[in-house]
Design a protein around this motif. Structure first.
Motif, PDB file in Angstrom:
ATOM      1  N   GLU A 174      -1.787   5.157 -12.862  1.00 23.62           N
ATOM      2  CA  GLU A 174      -2.166   3.933 -13.563  1.00 23.62           C
ATOM      3  C   GLU A 174      -0.928   3.191 -14.059  1.00 23.62           C
ATOM      4  N   TYR A 175       0.039   3.924 -14.580  1.00 25.85           N
ATOM      5  CA  TYR A 175       1.238   3.305 -15.138  1.00 25.85           C
ATOM      6  C   TYR A 175       2.076   2.611 -14.059  1.00 25.85           C
ATOM      7  N   TYR A 176       2.325   3.300 -12.940  1.00 31.10           N
ATOM      8  CA  TYR A 176       3.189   2.734 -11.900  1.00 31.10           C
ATOM      9  C   TYR A 176       2.458   1.801 -10.942  1.00 31.10           C
ATOM     10  N   ALA A 177       1.176   1.945 -10.795  1.00 30.64           N
ATOM     11  CA  ALA A 177       0.315   1.047 -10.009  1.00 30.64           C
ATOM     12  C   ALA A 177       0.944   0.643  -8.673  1.00 30.64           C
ATOM     13  N   LEU A 178       1.266   1.635  -7.862  1.00 34.72           N
ATOM     14  CA  LEU A 178       1.920   1.364  -6.571  1.00 34.72           C
ATOM     15  C   LEU A 178       1.092   0.456  -5.672  1.00 34.72           C
ATOM     16  N   GLU A 179      -0.221   0.633  -5.691  1.00 32.91           N
ATOM     17  CA  GLU A 179      -1.062  -0.201  -4.830  1.00 32.91           C
ATOM     18  C   GLU A 179      -1.056  -1.659  -5.274  1.00 32.91           C
ATOM     19  N   GLU A 180      -0.809  -1.902  -6.557  1.00 32.51           N
ATOM     20  CA  GLU A 180      -0.676  -3.287  -7.029  1.00 32.51           C
ATOM     21  C   GLU A 180       0.721  -3.823  -6.717  1.00 32.51           C
ATOM     22  N   LEU A 181       1.714  -2.971  -6.888  1.00 30.57           N
ATOM     23  CA  LEU A 181       3.087  -3.359  -6.578  1.00 30.57           C
ATOM     24  C   LEU A 181       3.217  -3.767  -5.110  1.00 30.57           C
ATOM     25  N   TRP A 182       2.524  -3.046  -4.252  1.00 25.57           N
ATOM     26  CA  TRP A 182       2.519  -3.346  -2.817  1.00 25.57           C
ATOM     27  C   TRP A 182       1.197  -4.014  -2.450  1.00 25.57           C
ATOM     28  N   GLY A 183       0.761  -4.960  -3.258  1.00 22.05           N
ATOM     29  CA  GLY A 183      -0.521  -5.630  -3.070  1.00 22.05           C
ATOM     30  C   GLY A 183      -0.637  -6.397  -1.766  1.00 22.05           C
ATOM     31  N   ASP A 184       0.511  -6.775  -1.155  1.00 18.95           N
ATOM     32  CA  ASP A 184       0.476  -7.492   0.126  1.00 18.95           C
ATOM     33  C   ASP A 184       0.134  -6.573   1.289  1.00 18.95           C
ATOM     34  N   ALA A 185       0.277  -5.276   1.075  1.00 18.79           N
ATOM     35  CA  ALA A 185       0.068  -4.315   2.158  1.00 18.79           C
ATOM     36  C   ALA A 185      -1.420  -4.113   2.429  1.00 18.79           C
ATOM     37  N   PRO A 186      -1.810  -4.160   3.705  1.00 15.85           N
ATOM     38  CA  PRO A 186      -3.214  -3.885   4.040  1.00 15.85           C
ATOM     39  C   PRO A 186      -3.580  -2.438   3.708  1.00 15.85           C
ATOM     40  N   LYS A 187      -4.769  -2.259   3.158  1.00 20.94           N
ATOM     41  CA  LYS A 187      -5.284  -0.911   2.897  1.00 20.94           C
ATOM     42  C   LYS A 187      -6.051  -0.471   4.135  1.00 20.94           C
ATOM     43  N   LEU A 188      -5.734   0.720   4.613  1.00 23.56           N
ATOM     44  CA  LEU A 188      -6.350   1.228   5.830  1.00 23.56           C
ATOM     45  C   LEU A 188      -7.328   2.351   5.511  1.00 23.56           C
ATOM     46  N   ASP A 189      -8.304   2.505   6.393  1.00 24.89           N
ATOM     47  CA  ASP A 189      -9.258   3.606   6.286  1.00 24.89           C
ATOM     48  C   ASP A 189      -8.602   4.840   6.895  1.00 24.89           C
ATOM     49  N   TRP A 190      -8.306   5.823   6.067  1.00 24.65           N
ATOM     50  CA  TRP A 190      -7.601   6.999   6.579  1.00 24.65           C
ATOM     51  C   TRP A 190      -8.513   7.918   7.383  1.00 24.65           C
ATOM     52  N   ASN A 191      -9.825   7.732   7.304  1.00 22.15           N
ATOM     53  CA  ASN A 191     -10.759   8.529   8.111  1.00 22.15           C
ATOM     54  C   ASN A 191     -10.893   8.001   9.526  1.00 22.15           C
ATOM     55  N   ASP A 192     -10.497   6.768   9.744  1.00 19.22           N
ATOM     56  CA  ASP A 192     -10.616   6.131  11.057  1.00 19.22           C
ATOM     57  C   ASP A 192      -9.614   6.772  12.020  1.00 19.22           C
ATOM     58  N   THR A 193     -10.026   6.973  13.246  1.00 15.67           N
ATOM     59  CA  THR A 193      -9.125   7.572  14.234  1.00 15.67           C
ATOM     60  C   THR A 193      -8.647   6.563  15.266  1.00 15.67           C
ATOM     61  N   ALA A 194      -9.074   5.328  15.132  1.00 18.71           N
ATOM     62  CA  ALA A 194      -8.666   4.301  16.103  1.00 18.71           C
ATOM     63  C   ALA A 194      -7.200   3.946  15.883  1.00 18.71           C
ATOM     64  N   PRO A 195      -6.477   3.675  16.968  1.00 22.46           N
ATOM     65  CA  PRO A 195      -5.079   3.269  16.806  1.00 22.46           C
ATOM     66  C   PRO A 195      -5.004   1.915  16.105  1.00 22.46           C
ATOM     67  N   ILE A 196      -3.922   1.707  15.404  1.00 19.78           N
ATOM     68  CA  ILE A 196      -3.732   0.468  14.659  1.00 19.78           C
ATOM     69  C   ILE A 196      -2.580  -0.297  15.282  1.00 19.78           C
ATOM     70  N   ALA A 197      -2.843  -1.554  15.566  1.00 14.80           N
ATOM     71  CA  ALA A 197      -1.786  -2.397  16.131  1.00 14.80           C
ATOM     72  C   ALA A 197      -0.751  -2.691  15.063  1.00 14.80           C
ATOM     73  N   ASP A 198       0.488  -2.764  15.478  1.00 20.61           N
ATOM     74  CA  ASP A 198       1.582  -3.079  14.574  1.00 20.61           C
ATOM     75  C   ASP A 198       1.474  -4.547  14.171  1.00 20.61           C
ATOM     76  N   PRO A 199       1.294  -4.840  12.863  1.00 22.70           N
ATOM     77  CA  PRO A 199       1.146  -6.228  12.444  1.00 22.70           C
ATOM     78  C   PRO A 199       2.463  -6.984  12.346  1.00 22.70           C
ATOM     79  N   THR A 200       3.565  -6.297  12.578  1.00 24.33           N
ATOM     80  CA  THR A 200       4.859  -6.945  12.464  1.00 24.33           C
ATOM     81  C   THR A 200       4.987  -8.001  13.538  1.00 24.33           C
TER      82      THR A 200
END
Length: 158
Positions: A97-123
């Motif tokens: 809660e104090y460091y709130a990394l997910e807020e600090l990196w709020g621009d980063a897409p959140k991914l479903d870690w249960n998904d097994t489909a490959p993810i395209a590089d958004p770069t």
């Protein structure tokens, strides 16, 4: 092994040890340090250790992946395990809660870690530029000798 696969496995192994609020952030194109963050909450120091150990042991035994390094102490209530292009953060609820990394990196897409489909590089990839054509440089006449001659002539006329 692709870094997305490592990240998903880290999240799965954290879940196996009952870590909570597991989040996978895609930092490709946002961070020069890593491609993925796995963030998990452990409610006690023994659980911090258990989650970290499970991730390290399972990736080593099942997939031959070893961490580059592991950092943090149980007293700090924040452990980090660094795999190639994957940084795993295991935090106590208070530190999370104090460091709130997910807020600090709020621009980063959140991914479903249960998904097994490959993810395209958004770069975004810049198109390769063709080398510029060399143009012939204009030759300019040297003006210095003309100036010297003019000065010489001016001195003689005096």
């Amino acid at each position: 092994m692709e870094s997305i696969e490592i990240a998903r496995l880290c999240a799965k192994y954290a879940d196996d040890k009952k870590a909570e609020n597991i989040m996978l952030l895609d930092l490709r194109g946002l961070s020069p340090v890593t491609d993925f963050f796995v963030i998990a909450t452990a409610s006690s120091n023994p659980q911090l250790r258990a989650v970290r150990d499970e991730i390290v042991e399972q990736l080593r035994e099942e997939h031959g992946e070893k961490p580059l390094f592991s950092d943090g102490t149980y007293e700090s209530q924040w452990l980090i395990v660094n795999f190639p292009n994957v940084l795993v953060h295991i935090l106590s609820p208070e530190k999370r809660e104090y460091y709130a990394l997910e807020e600090l990196w709020g621009d980063a897409p959140k991914l479903d870690w249960n998904d097994t489909a490959p993810i395209a590089d958004p770069t975004p990839r810049a198109p390769k530029k063709k080398p510029a054509k060399k143009t012939a440089a204009k030759k300019t006449a040297k003006k210095a000798p003309a100036k010297k001659a003019a000065k010489k002539a001016a001195k003689k006329s005096k």
